[in-house]
Design a protein around this motif. Structure first.
Motif, PDB file in Angstrom:
ATOM      1  N   ASP A  68    -100.754 125.143  39.581  1.00  0.00           N
ATOM      2  CA  ASP A  68    -100.800 126.322  40.455  1.00  0.00           C
ATOM      3  C   ASP A  68    -100.998 125.902  41.906  1.00  0.00           C
ATOM      4  O   ASP A  68    -100.305 126.392  42.805  1.00  0.00           O
ATOM      5  CB  ASP A  68    -101.951 127.255  40.050  1.00  0.00           C
ATOM      6  N   SER A  69    -101.956 124.995  42.139  1.00  0.00           N
ATOM      7  CA  SER A  69    -102.230 124.559  43.514  1.00  0.00           C
ATOM      8  C   SER A  69    -101.032 123.834  44.106  1.00  0.00           C
ATOM      9  O   SER A  69    -100.661 124.045  45.266  1.00  0.00           O
ATOM     10  CB  SER A  69    -103.411 123.589  43.585  1.00  0.00           C
ATOM     11  N   LYS A  81     -94.415 129.846  42.761  1.00  0.00           N
ATOM     12  CA  LYS A  81     -95.206 130.212  41.586  1.00  0.00           C
ATOM     13  C   LYS A  81     -94.442 129.892  40.316  1.00  0.00           C
ATOM     14  O   LYS A  81     -93.200 129.985  40.316  1.00  0.00           O
ATOM     15  CB  LYS A  81     -95.449 131.727  41.600  1.00  0.00           C
ATOM     16  N   LEU A  82     -95.169 129.590  39.263  1.00  0.00           N
ATOM     17  CA  LEU A  82     -94.533 129.357  37.977  1.00  0.00           C
ATOM     18  C   LEU A  82     -93.967 130.684  37.454  1.00  0.00           C
ATOM     19  O   LEU A  82     -94.617 131.721  37.579  1.00  0.00           O
ATOM     20  CB  LEU A  82     -95.587 128.808  37.005  1.00  0.00           C
ATOM     21  N   GLN A 133    -103.940 130.210  28.213  1.00  0.00           N
ATOM     22  CA  GLN A 133    -104.025 130.589  29.627  1.00  0.00           C
ATOM     23  C   GLN A 133    -102.747 131.302  30.074  1.00  0.00           C
ATOM     24  O   GLN A 133    -102.795 132.321  30.753  1.00  0.00           O
ATOM     25  CB  GLN A 133    -104.233 129.352  30.515  1.00  0.00           C
ATOM     26  N   TYR A 134    -101.611 130.759  29.653  1.00  0.00           N
ATOM     27  CA  TYR A 134    -100.347 131.378  30.047  1.00  0.00           C
ATOM     28  C   TYR A 134    -100.122 132.699  29.315  1.00  0.00           C
ATOM     29  O   TYR A 134     -99.536 133.633  29.869  1.00  0.00           O
ATOM     30  CB  TYR A 134     -99.184 130.408  29.834  1.00  0.00           C
ATOM     31  N   VAL A 168    -103.300 122.851  34.378  1.00  0.00           N
ATOM     32  CA  VAL A 168    -102.779 124.204  34.593  1.00  0.00           C
ATOM     33  C   VAL A 168    -103.108 124.639  36.024  1.00  0.00           C
ATOM     34  O   VAL A 168    -102.244 125.096  36.774  1.00  0.00           O
ATOM     35  CB  VAL A 168    -103.373 125.201  33.568  1.00  0.00           C
ATOM     36  N   GLY A 169    -104.377 124.461  36.402  1.00  0.00           N
ATOM     37  CA  GLY A 169    -104.812 124.820  37.750  1.00  0.00           C
ATOM     38  C   GLY A 169    -104.176 123.923  38.799  1.00  0.00           C
ATOM     39  O   GLY A 169    -103.816 124.380  39.888  1.00  0.00           O
ATOM     40  N   ARG A 222    -101.779 135.404  31.092  1.00  0.00           N
ATOM     41  CA  ARG A 222    -101.091 135.762  32.340  1.00  0.00           C
ATOM     42  C   ARG A 222     -99.752 136.452  32.083  1.00  0.00           C
ATOM     43  O   ARG A 222     -99.029 136.766  33.016  1.00  0.00           O
ATOM     44  CB  ARG A 222    -100.791 134.500  33.152  1.00  0.00           C
ATOM     45  N   LEU A 273     -97.840 124.083  43.307  1.00  0.00           N
ATOM     46  CA  LEU A 273     -96.747 125.011  43.627  1.00  0.00           C
ATOM     47  C   LEU A 273     -97.131 125.881  44.817  1.00  0.00           C
ATOM     48  O   LEU A 273     -96.289 126.199  45.662  1.00  0.00           O
ATOM     49  CB  LEU A 273     -96.409 125.885  42.410  1.00  0.00           C
ATOM     50  N   GLY A 274     -98.413 126.237  44.893  1.00  0.00           N
ATOM     51  CA  GLY A 274     -98.905 127.047  46.014  1.00  0.00           C
ATOM     52  C   GLY A 274     -98.664 126.368  47.350  1.00  0.00           C
ATOM     53  O   GLY A 274     -98.343 127.026  48.337  1.00  0.00           O
TER      54      GLY A 274
END
Ligand code: AMP
Length: 193
Positions: free
Chosen positions: A97-98, A106-107, A159-160, A93-94, A163, A100-101
């Motif tokens: 994020d990284s 962003k998702l 986690q999602y 998951v993390g 968010r 895509l960053g």
């Protein structure tokens, strides 16, 4: 629009990914497909992941991230895409994020295909076919796989959920009904973003 699709094999997530791709005119990236391509092309990564993929086990994150990163560099990422099969572990998951960053992206949402455990077991058994030599061992393997699936998928979905970007759909109705449910929930999420 970047949509991650999570759910057990045989839940119809591949079909829904394809429909989403068509609907939004974006491509689907499947980490399973990327890894199978590495294996077919006999690359260094392919050689290292082969054993895992053949057994339906998960290779280390780094070996999955590399082909995914390469693929993201190839496509027009700003257009968006559907990601089938990633994240598959809490740590991914993390990583997503990284990843895509790095592309300033962003998702948008993660879609979880929900099935009751009995139904997952049935679909897993069906996928293994009827020509297995040692049904007892296979049953044990299938049950272990189900447990590891449950142990990993729910923390990812949580986690999602926290968010506000989780789309949870019942994977049992017809393809059309599931798709309608996804689009309805996706509209709700994007209208709040
Ligand atoms: P799939 O086509 O999504 O069922 O994936 C096929 C196989 O590829 C899986 O059984 C894993 O061995 C591997 N794989 C695909 N995606 C991932 C991932 N995100 N993390 C670890 N292994 C993966």
């Amino acid at each position: 629009m970047i949509i991650a699709v999570i759910g057990p094999s045989g839940s119809g997530k591949g079909t829904q990914s394809r429909l989403l791709s068509e609907h939004f005119g974006i491509e689907t990236i499947s980490t399973g497909d990327l890894l199978r391509k590495e294996i077919a092309n006999k690359t260094e990564i392919g050689r290292r992941v082969e054993q895992y993929v053949q057994k339906g086990e998960w290779p280390p994150d780094s070996l999955v991230v590399q082909p995914l990163y390469a693929k993201l560099q190839e496509i027009n990422i700003a257009k968006g895409f559907v990601l089938d099969g990633f994240p598959r572990t809490g740590s991914q998951v993390g990583l997503l994020d990284s990843l895509l960053g790095e592309f300033n992206q962003k998702l948008t949402a993660a879609i979880h295909f929900y099935l009751p455990t009995d139904e997952i077991l049935n679909r897993m058994r069906k996928q293994r076919g009827e020509n297995e030599i040692r049904p007892d061992t296979d049953e044990e393997v299938i049950r272990q796989r189900l447990q590891s699936y449950i142990d990993t998928i729910y923390p990812i979905a949580q986690q999602y959920l926290h968010r506000g970007m989780l789309i949870s759909v019942d994977a049992r109705p017809s393809v059309e009904e599931i798709f309608r449910d996804i689009i309805r929930q996706l509209n709700l999420i994007t209208s709040k973003q």
